[in-house]
Motif scaffolding. Structure first.
Motif, PDB file in Angstrom:
ATOM      1  N   CYS A   1      -7.784  -3.438   8.862  1.00 37.51           N
ATOM      2  CA  CYS A   1      -8.553  -4.470   9.547  1.00 37.51           C
ATOM      3  C   CYS A   1      -8.067  -5.809   8.997  1.00 37.51           C
ATOM      4  O   CYS A   1      -8.228  -6.088   7.800  1.00 37.51           O
ATOM      5  CB  CYS A   1     -10.046  -4.288   9.313  1.00 37.51           C
TER       6      CYS A   1
ATOM      7  N   GLN B   1      -8.224  -5.445   4.921  1.00 33.67           N
ATOM      8  CA  GLN B   1      -8.953  -4.301   4.367  1.00 33.67           C
ATOM      9  C   GLN B   1      -8.443  -3.022   5.014  1.00 33.67           C
ATOM     10  O   GLN B   1      -7.977  -3.027   6.162  1.00 33.67           O
ATOM     11  CB  GLN B   1     -10.462  -4.450   4.594  1.00 33.67           C
ATOM     12  N   TRP B   2      -8.557  -1.930   4.265  1.00 33.53           N
ATOM     13  CA  TRP B   2      -8.144  -0.630   4.798  1.00 33.53           C
ATOM     14  C   TRP B   2      -9.205   0.413   4.492  1.00 33.53           C
ATOM     15  O   TRP B   2      -9.718   0.476   3.370  1.00 33.53           O
ATOM     16  CB  TRP B   2      -6.812  -0.180   4.193  1.00 33.53           C
ATOM     17  N   ASN B   3      -9.505   1.225   5.479  1.00 30.94           N
ATOM     18  CA  ASN B   3     -10.443   2.320   5.261  1.00 30.94           C
ATOM     19  C   ASN B   3     -10.269   3.370   6.358  1.00 30.94           C
ATOM     20  O   ASN B   3     -10.305   3.047   7.545  1.00 30.94           O
ATOM     21  CB  ASN B   3     -11.896   1.811   5.266  1.00 30.94           C
TER      22      ASN B   3
ATOM     23  N   TYR C   1       0.872  -1.184   0.000  1.00 31.10           N
ATOM     24  CA  TYR C   1       0.000   0.000   0.000  1.00 31.10           C
ATOM     25  C   TYR C   1       0.905   1.230   0.000  1.00 31.10           C
ATOM     26  O   TYR C   1       1.843   1.325   0.801  1.00 31.10           O
ATOM     27  CB  TYR C   1      -0.896   0.033   1.243  1.00 31.10           C
TER      28      TYR C   1
ATOM     29  N   ASP D   1     -11.837   7.325   6.892  1.00 35.94           N
ATOM     30  CA  ASP D   1     -12.674   8.397   6.364  1.00 35.94           C
ATOM     31  C   ASP D   1     -11.868   9.683   6.195  1.00 35.94           C
ATOM     32  O   ASP D   1     -11.098  10.077   7.072  1.00 35.94           O
ATOM     33  CB  ASP D   1     -13.857   8.665   7.307  1.00 35.94           C
TER      34      ASP D   1
ATOM     35  N   LYS E   1      -7.254   7.402  -0.996  1.00 38.78           N
ATOM     36  CA  LYS E   1      -7.050   5.967  -1.177  1.00 38.78           C
ATOM     37  C   LYS E   1      -5.632   5.700  -1.640  1.00 38.78           C
ATOM     38  O   LYS E   1      -5.064   6.453  -2.429  1.00 38.78           O
ATOM     39  CB  LYS E   1      -8.047   5.405  -2.201  1.00 38.78           C
TER      40      LYS E   1
ATOM     41  N   GLY F   1      -5.877   2.132  10.260  1.00 33.71           N
ATOM     42  CA  GLY F   1      -7.040   1.897   9.405  1.00 33.71           C
ATOM     43  C   GLY F   1      -7.127   0.495   8.846  1.00 33.71           C
ATOM     44  O   GLY F   1      -8.108   0.156   8.183  1.00 33.71           O
TER      45      GLY F   1
ATOM     46  N   TRP G   1       0.797   5.518  -0.136  1.00 34.41           N
ATOM     47  CA  TRP G   1       0.067   6.787  -0.105  1.00 34.41           C
ATOM     48  C   TRP G   1       1.002   7.922  -0.512  1.00 34.41           C
ATOM     49  O   TRP G   1       1.995   8.195   0.177  1.00 34.41           O
ATOM     50  CB  TRP G   1      -0.464   7.090   1.293  1.00 34.41           C
TER      51      TRP G   1
ATOM     52  N   GLU H   1      -2.543   0.309  -4.541  1.00 35.25           N
ATOM     53  CA  GLU H   1      -2.435  -1.054  -4.030  1.00 35.25           C
ATOM     54  C   GLU H   1      -1.758  -1.939  -5.081  1.00 35.25           C
ATOM     55  O   GLU H   1      -2.116  -1.919  -6.255  1.00 35.25           O
ATOM     56  CB  GLU H   1      -3.812  -1.611  -3.702  1.00 35.25           C
TER      57      GLU H   1
END
Length: 285
Positions: free
Chosen positions: A253, A270-272, A232, A274, A278, A251, A234, A281
């Motif tokens: 899970c 999973q990543w999230n 991942y 708010d 994004k 973030g 960013w 990946e």
């Protein structure tokens, strides 16, 4: 070379199959493990592998392993003195400038402008340090690990004579049956501006992370026993994003699909967060 666009955060998931990802020399070279039973890989070990990959890409690296040295130097001091411009500045008794020395070193070696380095050698008139923008956490496994030990013996004598050890000398090898480790890191823009770490350097770092275990096989880590499963990345637009690195990393899970995972797909990741951009990946399994 262009300036770094903004702060970078990254997360890497790597799998281990019947290998010793990072032995502890103070514990019989057993795989590193914390008090809760989770496996660990030191940040120094990860940086070593990144340096090796950057070196394979043709980049100039200051901290080289002896077995991978691509020049004639046998020590860091020799390598530093091998840079004529840096040697001249460091030997300037009256007007040696630490900032200029650091600037020369960062320009010469990619790992110096990425990770930083201390230049303190006996006999030199000036010592200086570089604080690098790339920081990496020690890797921690997603689940507690089981360490498997195997007894081995030598088949030959190392030396002749009574004082030599017999050919049936016993030894022990340790390995992790299976585990997935999470690696976290970031690139600080303010420090990148000081060392000259560029956007092109960041792209090289990304490529090195994708292929972290290429040309890294050994008896403890046979070919294919360790691999990068997911990355991942960013790339923020701001020097200091509103979302902190800590919140980004929290973030994730990560759930086990089965009680005893035996492959990377047995984990649901999973990543999230708010309000946060994004990430890019990259899947490798």
């Amino acid at each position: 070379m262009s300036e770094l666009k903004g702060k970078i955060d990254f997360t890497l998931f790597i799998s281990v199959h019947n290998a010793n990802p990072n032995g502890d020399p103070l514990n019989g070279n057993r795989p590193r493990i914390n008090l809760d039973g989770y496996g660990e890989i030191s940040d120094v070990c990860i940086k070593r592998k990144i340096r090796n990959r950057l070196q394979d890409m043709g980049q100039k690296i200051f901290v080289q392993s002896d077995d991978r040295s691509d020049d004639s130097f046998n020590s860091l001091k020799e390598r530093a003195e091998g840079c004529a411009e840096l040697k001249k500045e460091m030997n300037n008794k009256k007007e040696a400038n630490r900032d200029k020395c650091a600037q020369i070193a960062c320009k010469e070696w990619l790992d110096v402008r990425a990770f930083g380095q201390v230049f303190a050698f006996k006999g030199e008139h000036v010592s200086f340090g570089v604080r690098g923008p790339v920081s990496i956490h020690q890797a921690v496994s997603l689940s507690p690990i089981d360490i498997i030990s195997m007894q081995i013996t030598k088949s030959v004598n190392s030396e002749a004579g009574k004082e030599s050890k017999a050919s049936d000398t016993m030894g022990t090898k340790h390995r992790v049956g299976f585990a997935v480790y999470k690696v976290m890191g970031s690139v600080n823009v303010q420090l990148a501006e000081k060392t000259g770490f560029s956007q092109e350097d960041a792209e090289l770092l990304k490529e090195a992370l994708k292929t972290l275990f290429e040309n890294d096989a050994s008896s403890a880590r046979p070919e294919g026993s360790m691999e990068v499963c997911k990355l991942y990345w960013w790339q923020h637009d701001e020097k200091t994003p509103a979302i902190s690195s800590g919140k980004i990393q929290r973030g994730f899970c990560m759930n086990k699909e089965i009680e005893h995972p035996s492959e990377f797909k047995d984990y649901e990741i999973q990543w999230n967060v708010d309000g946060c951009m994004k990430p890019e990946e990259f899947d490798f399994v």
